[in-house]
Every structure is written in structure tokens, then in C-alpha cells.
Motif scaffolding. Structure first.
Motif, PDB file in Angstrom:
ATOM      1  N   LEU A   1       0.839  -1.201   0.000  1.00 36.91           N
ATOM      2  CA  LEU A   1       0.000   0.000   0.000  1.00 36.91           C
ATOM      3  C   LEU A   1       0.871   1.246   0.000  1.00 36.91           C
ATOM      4  O   LEU A   1       1.996   1.228   0.486  1.00 36.91           O
ATOM      5  CB  LEU A   1      -0.887   0.011   1.250  1.00 36.91           C
ATOM      6  N   LYS A   2       0.311   2.324  -0.530  1.00 37.70           N
ATOM      7  CA  LYS A   2       1.025   3.610  -0.461  1.00 37.70           C
ATOM      8  C   LYS A   2       1.076   4.070   0.988  1.00 37.70           C
ATOM      9  O   LYS A   2       0.208   3.723   1.789  1.00 37.70           O
ATOM     10  CB  LYS A   2       0.271   4.662  -1.271  1.00 37.70           C
ATOM     11  N   ALA A   3       2.072   4.865   1.304  1.00 33.97           N
ATOM     12  CA  ALA A   3       2.235   5.328   2.676  1.00 33.97           C
ATOM     13  C   ALA A   3       0.971   6.003   3.203  1.00 33.97           C
ATOM     14  O   ALA A   3       0.566   5.759   4.339  1.00 33.97           O
ATOM     15  CB  ALA A   3       3.426   6.279   2.757  1.00 33.97           C
ATOM     16  N   THR A   4       0.335   6.801   2.368  1.00 35.49           N
ATOM     17  CA  THR A   4      -0.865   7.501   2.838  1.00 35.49           C
ATOM     18  C   THR A   4      -1.997   6.511   3.099  1.00 35.49           C
ATOM     19  O   THR A   4      -2.762   6.673   4.048  1.00 35.49           O
ATOM     20  CB  THR A   4      -1.361   8.534   1.800  1.00 35.49           C
ATOM     21  N   GLU A   5      -2.077   5.468   2.273  1.00 37.93           N
ATOM     22  CA  GLU A   5      -3.110   4.454   2.494  1.00 37.93           C
ATOM     23  C   GLU A   5      -2.864   3.704   3.801  1.00 37.93           C
ATOM     24  O   GLU A   5      -3.783   3.479   4.585  1.00 37.93           O
ATOM     25  CB  GLU A   5      -3.129   3.454   1.323  1.00 37.93           C
ATOM     26  N   LYS A   6      -1.624   3.345   4.009  1.00 38.38           N
ATOM     27  CA  LYS A   6      -1.285   2.655   5.257  1.00 38.38           C
ATOM     28  C   LYS A   6      -1.677   3.500   6.458  1.00 38.38           C
ATOM     29  O   LYS A   6      -2.253   3.004   7.422  1.00 38.38           O
ATOM     30  CB  LYS A   6       0.232   2.422   5.339  1.00 38.38           C
ATOM     31  N   GLU A   7      -1.338   4.743   6.340  1.00 36.50           N
ATOM     32  CA  GLU A   7      -1.612   5.641   7.448  1.00 36.50           C
ATOM     33  C   GLU A   7      -3.113   5.714   7.719  1.00 36.50           C
ATOM     34  O   GLU A   7      -3.553   5.654   8.869  1.00 36.50           O
ATOM     35  CB  GLU A   7      -1.071   7.032   7.103  1.00 36.50           C
ATOM     36  N   ALA A   8      -3.898   5.821   6.644  1.00 41.04           N
ATOM     37  CA  ALA A   8      -5.353   5.898   6.795  1.00 41.04           C
ATOM     38  C   ALA A   8      -5.883   4.632   7.473  1.00 41.04           C
ATOM     39  O   ALA A   8      -6.717   4.694   8.384  1.00 41.04           O
ATOM     40  CB  ALA A   8      -6.007   6.089   5.431  1.00 41.04           C
TER      41      ALA A   8
END
Ligand code: ADP
Ligand code: MG
Length: 682
Positions: free
Chosen positions: A514-521
Motif C-alpha cells: 500500500l502507499k504510505a498515505t493508504e497505510k496511514e489511513a
């Protein structure tokens, strides 16, 4: 006469073809050949007559070929039998579907035969190891015979005679050990040791030879580690911190809990290190949940109140964010400025952050590998903390450290490392241990189950826990060390679960692709409790802290090692509720079943680590991720514990002599390549 470094192809009888085959066994020079150590020995001094061979036992004997037979009892099965006999009886050598074997034998041939003996109606040996016995052979018979790691084209007999030839023809074998050590530990000379490790005159000399070579290897390794430690601690003056000032006392007063006795003891050790001029080089070993982060916060507060910056390096972005938030909870109310430096910042934001770090506008930087890049420089770095150290090598640690004058170093690890292992892997550090967990923790109930129970586990445990307000993790099988494939398997598990058992439950999916922003979400949704079940790969292994999560289901548990399972399990049992961990596996492998059973029975990380190390050996223990050690040729740091302790003591004495480092440089270089070279650079 042969020299140690003489290329293998200059040895008599070795042409380019043989040299290439030897290269596959990592043998390139005469010296490599002498360090191609036997993997076992066969005592052929007094071979048993056939009549006395014991059932179900590995035996070696000589006999003469009297017949060769082949039968095809049914389609697809060919049995090849070679009949042999000595003065006392007869035996049959048996192969299945290896018809080509029969070409090699001739009636009247005299053989040396080794293998597991079966005595039923006849005496049989299945798939024996066979050698030709030749009358006046001094390396293959009548002695204790070495058995080497070999290949199909490079066979035992060839290696034995080649090594014999090289041993006889090599003039100079240099002696890397200081004379006083040889005397003190009653060691064989290197030349004698090499002779006897290959062609032992008797069992006692074999043992002495092995002791000498294991000692040498561990001694040199420990010398290298001791030099690193000295190099980091001396020649420089570290920062001498003042006794506790306002920031530390305010933090101590504001802590929401009192420190455990173990935490207090370690905090004391940290303070003493920091108030000394010699830079701190300390490892904190503490099981998951033992409360290491608060110690990091305290050490940071101490650094900051003395006018320095602190940096904390962790292996993943998720972990960096978590630590950033936890540390901010402790430190931000006291006016400390923290920042997060990871790989995902935009260029603009990154440059701004770098400037603030350089100008000393921030006190604490938390980050991933991004912290050790060239463009990162600090105003005045006073403390470097690395978490989950076994994922960073000695080098990476040193790189971050080199960004400060001579900063204090604190390494934290949640992988409990058995003592002997710590002496080697962390030989350059002082070690503190937190054994005690904070009070009030309920022990996690762990169950090893087969997949037959899978549905019940999800419906009766996961769903019910979620219904009563808790959250759960599902860990997907580790397919191999590839993020891509792991991610795919996680997607499959996620889709299957959300279509069936967990249909009406808010689930989310987390994997390395996953993209970093997706992981974070995803992580945020889970932390806030909007997502109830987190289906994930091992990216959740380290650090993630959601106290409301009380269930963990590990799919394909046989794919994980003990230490790793324990690490994963550490994500639950962090709050006041009872937690449950289920290990799902259909494996019938006895060792695997044993491993899962041990895990269900104990929660002591140190005990688990010792067992894991014994079950799987040091390479597996750390997985294919670097364990930060150079390769060892003969020593086994698990089994050679006693020698390790002696060798370490000897090495520490040697390293105390300021001249020793100069005389050892070449030896270390020759033995471990570039591994230690950075200590010699300035
Ligand atoms: P780890 O050693 O795994 O990094 P953490 O530092 O994340 O452990 O601590 C685990 C949890 O225990 C955190 O929620 C932390 O606030 C809590 N904790 C730490 N020390 C204590 C203590 N002395 N008493 C009670 N709770 C504590
Ligand atoms: Mg931690």
C-alpha cells in the motif's frame, strides 16, 4: 611449496575444470582448501565384520562385491542390489530406481561401505555411501576419516587426497593468535590444528584441534567487536550531562504510571552512562510491552535539558509514526519540539524539516532510514536511539552516530536475545535487561489449532469479541520474503473473510504494497476503533500499539519462527481486557508442532528465544534479514557457548592493550574481509 593464498589452479593436478567445480564449494586457494572443514568423521580404524553390524545403526565396513542384481517387481519400480561379503557374512546394498548405479560395480571389487544397517532376514543397507578400498590408502581407510561438504563431481576421495597433498606441501601457516594466549589456553598450534581437524591421529587430538579453531575464530570476532567498542568510546570525549534538571523531573512527575523496578534500574544505568564523559553505548533488551518507550523519552529529556538534540531511528514508517505520537504525548506538553522524518515527505516539506534540524529548531527527530541520508545534518546531536536494532547492522548504527560529535547511543530491542548470542551480535554494547512487565497485565491465552477449527475461531471468538467492543488482528501467512506475494495472500484472506465469517464487520487490510498515505489511513481507522478487524501481513510485527485489540488469529502459523510469533502476539494483551491468540496450522511436521505448542505454553520471550535458537540455529533465528554477523567457518555460537565465553574474556584482555589494534588489523581483514574495516579508517 604452496603458499596459503596460492590459487587453487596452481596446485598439481588441478586444471580449469576442477578449479571451477571447487569454486562452487567456495574454494579458491590453498588456504580455502585447508579451511574446508569436515562436516563429520567416520572412525575406520577398526572396521566391524559384517556379522557384528548392529541393526538400525550407522556403520562402516569393508567387503568384496560378489554379485549385481536388478529386479522390477512392478511398473515404475526398479530395485538394484549389489551383493557383498567378507569372511564373516554377506550383505546387500540396495537402491530404488537408480539403475545407473550398477554400471559402477564389478565383481571382486573391494569397497568401503557406510550407511544405516537393517538386519531382517538379510543384512541390508539402503542408499549406502560407497568408496573403493585400495590396499595402501592412508586417507580413506584404517584411520579416522573426514567427510566433507562435497558435490557430485567433487567427491570425498578426491577432496581427501587433495587436502592431504596441500597439508603436506604447505610451508607456512601463519599464527594469528598471540603467544601468551596459546600458552594460557593450552592450544595446539594452527598447523597442528589443521592437520588434526582433517586427519585426526586420535579422538583426543580431534577435539583439541576443533577447540583450537573454534577458539581462534571466536577470539578474533570478539577482538573486532571489542575494538569497535573502544573505538567508539575512546579518543573522543563524549557529552557529559549534568545530573537531572527540570525537564527530567517534570517528565517523571507527569508520567501516568510509576516505573517498574526493572525500568528504574535501567534508567539509573542510562543516567550514569550519560553523566559520564565516555559516550553511552547501551542496549536495552525488553520483551514486547515491557515499557521501553518511556525510557527513550526520559533519555531524550535528559539530552534536551543539556542543550542537545535527540534522534530516534526505527525500521518502518508505521513504527516511526507510532513512536512519534507516543513520544509527543510524553514530551510535547513540556515544550519539547518533535518532528517526523520519513521517506514519504514531499521534497518541499523535507527541505524545510532538514533546515529546522540543522538550525536546531527541533529537539527530537523520529524517522526511518531517511535519517541516515547524506543531506541530513544536525545542529548538535547528543543522543541516538535505534529501535528494533536487529534490523539495522552495526554499520547503519555507526552512520547515524557519525552525524554527531560523539553522541550517546541507546539501542532498544524487543527480540529477546539469548545471552550468548548477545555477546556476539551486540558484542560492542553494554547490555541492560527489562524482564518484568508493567503490573496488571493479563497473560495472553494462546491456542494452537488446526484449520478445522477455523470457522469456529472466527465466529465464536473474533465476532463475539468485536461485538463486545474489542478489536482483532488477522495475520496472513508469510509466503516468502517478498512483499508482493505476501500482499497478494493478504488480499485473498481479506476477501474470503469479508465474504463469509466477518461479513457484517468493518474490516480493513494492511500490507507492504500500500502507499504510505493508504497505510496511514488504515492504521488511523484501526487506532480510532472505526475498523474492527485488521487483516495484515507481518508489517504489524513491530511496535503497533492498540490496547483495545484483544484477539489475534495467525493463519499459516507454521510459516513463522518462534521469536516472530511471539513478537506478533505482543500486539495484543496491551490493555486491561483478557486477550486471545490463535495459531492456525495444519502442519504435521513434528518440529513445527513442537514450536507451536511451546508458544501456547509460555509467554516468556527469553525462554522462547533460547528454544528458537536451539531449534533453528542462528541464521534462521534472525530470518534472512541480516543478523549483522560475519560468516563463521567452524564455530557455532549456539553450541560453542563455553568456548565463546572464554574467547571473549581473552579478547577483552587483548583489546586493553592500545598497541594490539595495530597488530590485529591485517588478521581481522584477512578473516572477516571488510566487516571491521571502518574502525581502522581514521
Ligand atoms: P515496548 O517495550 O514494547 O516498547 P511500550 O513502551 O510500548 O513497550 O509500553 C507498553 C505499554 O505499557 C504502553 O502502553 C505503556 O504506556 C505502558 N507502560 C510502560 N511502563 C509502564 C509502567 N511502569 N506501568 C504501567 N504501564 C506502563
Ligand atoms: Mg517499543
Amino acid at each position: 611449496m604452496l603458499q596459503w593464498l596460492q590459487p587453487i589452479k596452481e596446485i598439481k593436478g588441478i586444471g580449469p575444470a576442477r578449479a571451477a567445480l571447487l569454486a562452487k564449494l567456495n574454494i579458491f586457494s590453498a588456504g580455502d582448501l585447508l579451511e574446508h572443514f569436515p562436516r563429520r568423521y567416520e572412525d575406520r580404524r577398526q572396521l566391524k565384520p559384517i556379522q557384528l553390524l548392529a541393526d538400525d545403526t550407522w556403520e562402516t565396513f569393508t567387503a568384496t562385491v560378489t554379485g549385481i542384481e536388478e529386479s522390477k517387481p512392478r511398473r515404475g519400480l526398479t530395485i538394484t542390489k549389489v551383493l557383498v561379503r567378507d569372511a564373516t557374512g554377506a550383505a546387500q546394498l540396495v537402491w530404488f530406481n537408480q539403475s545407473y548405479r550398477k554400471k559402477w560395480f564389478k565383481i571382486g571389487m573391494k569397497l568401503i561401505i557406510a550407511g544405516k544397517v537393517k538386519r531382517r532376514f538379510q543384512t541390508e543397507i539402503h542408499n549406502p555411501e560407497i568408496e573403493l578400498a585400495d590396499g595402501n590408502d592412508r586417507v580413506n581407510a584404517g584411520c579416522i576419516v573426514p567427510v566433507y561438504p562435497a558435490s557430485e563431481k567433487i567427491q570425498q576421495r578426491f577432496l581427501r587426497s587433495l587436502i592431504r597433498q596441500v597439508l603436506d606441501g604447505t610451508t607456512a601457516v601463519s599464527e594469528p593468535l598471540p603467544a601468551d594466549i596459546i600458552t594460557r589456553f593450552h592450544l595446539l598450534s594452527r598447523k597442528e590444528a589443521l592437520e588434526n581437524i582433517h586427519f585426526p591421529a586420535n579422538m583426543d587430538l580431534l577435539e583439541q584441534a576443533r577447540y583450537r579453531l573454534v577458539f581462534e575464530e571466536l577470539y578474533l570476532l570478539q577482538c573486532g567487536l571489542a575494538f569497535i567498542k573502544r573505538y567508539k568510546k575512546s579518543g573522543y570525549t563524549g557529552i557529559k550531562h549534568l545530573p537531572d534538571g527540570r525537564l527530567v523531573s517534570r517528565l517523571e512527575r507527569q508520567l501516568p504510571f510509576t516505573l517498574t523496578e526493572d525500568q528504574k534500574k535501567v534508567w539509573q544505568e542510562i543516567k550514569l552512562d550519560m553523566e559520564d564523559t565516555v559516550p553511552m553505548q547501551r542496549l536495552i533488551q525488553g520483551d514486547v510491552g515491557s515499557g521501553k518507550t518511556v525510557l527513550a523519552a526520559l533519555a531524550l529529556a535528559k539530552t534536551i535539558e543539556n542543550g542537545y538534540q535527540g534522534a530516534m531511528m526505527v525500521p518502518t514508517e508505521i513504527l516511526a509514526e507510532q513512536h512519534y505520537h507516543t513520544l509527543a504525548q510524553f514530551l510535547a506538553p513540556l515544550g519539547v519540539k518533535l518532528t517526523l522524518l520519513t521517506g514519504k515527505l514531499t521534497r518541499r516539506a523535507r527541505e524545510e524539516t532538514l533546515e529546522q534540524i540543522r538550525d536546531g529548531l527541533v529537539d527530537v527527530v523520529v524517522g526511518t532510514h531517511a535519517l541516515i541520508q547524506d543531506d541530513v545534518s544536525f545542529h548538535c546531536l547528543g543522543l541516538v536511539i535505534t529501535d528494533e536494532q536487529h534490523r539495522f547492522g552495526v554499520r547503519q548504527r555507526s552512520l547515524l552516530q557519525s552525524k554527531g560529535g560523539m553522541p550517546d547511543v541507546l539501542v532498544m530491542t524487543a527480540t529477546p536475545i539469548p545471552r550468548t548470542m548477545a555477546l556476539t551480535v551486540y558484542g560492542d554494547l553494554d547490555v541492560s535487561v527489562i524482564r518484568q512487565l508493567p503490573p496488571g497485565r493479563k497473560e495472553i491465552k494462546t491456542y494452537a489449532e488446526s484449520n478445522q477449527m477455523r470457522e469456529r475461531v472466527y465466529r465464536n471468538l473474533v465476532v463475539r469479541q468485536v461485538e463486545s467492543g474489542r478489536q482483532a488482528y488477522v495475520v496472513c501467512p508469510l509466503v516468502e520474503e517478498s512483499e508482493n506475494i505476501d500482499a497478494q495472500s493478504a488480499v485473498q484472506v481479506y476477501e474470503q473473510l469479508t465474504r463469509t465469517y466477518l461479513r457484517n464487520i468493518p474490516c480493513c487490510l494492511l500490507h507492504g504494497k500500500l502507499k504510505a498515505t493508504e497505510k496511514e489511513a488504515v492504521m488511523e481507522a484501526f487506532c480510532r476503533g472505526e475498523c474492527k478487524v485488521l487483516v495484515a501481513t507481518t508489517v504489524i510485527e513491530v511496535g503497533v500499539n492498540v490496547p483495545n485489540a484483544t484477539v489475534m488469529v495467525i493463519e499459516g502459523a507454521e510459516r513463522f519462527g518462534l521469536a516472530q510469533l511471539h513478537q506478533l502476539r505482543g500486539r495484543i494483551g496491551r490493555g486491561q481486557h483478557q486477550s486471545y491468540c490463535v495459531l492456525l496450522s495444519d502442519s504435521r511436521n513434528a518440529e513445527t508442532k513442537e514450536r507451536l505448542k511451546i508458544l501456547a505454553q509460555t509467554s516468556d520471550g527469553f525462554l522462547l528465544a533460547e528454544k528458537d535458537l536451539l531449534l533453528r540455529g542462528p541464521g534462521q533465528f534472525f530470518g534472512s534479514r541480516q543478523h549483522g554477523l560475519p560468516d563463521l567457518k567452524i564455530a557455532d555460537i549456539v553450541k560453542d557457548t563455553q568456548v565463546l565465553i572464554e574467547a571473549r574474556r581473552a579478547a577483552l584482555t587483548t583489546a586493553n592493550d592500545p598497541q594490539a589494534i595495530f597488530s590485529m588489523q591485517a588478521v581481522l581483514q584477512e578473516r572477516f574481509g571488510d566487516y571491521f574495516s571502518f574502525i581502522f579508517r581514521n
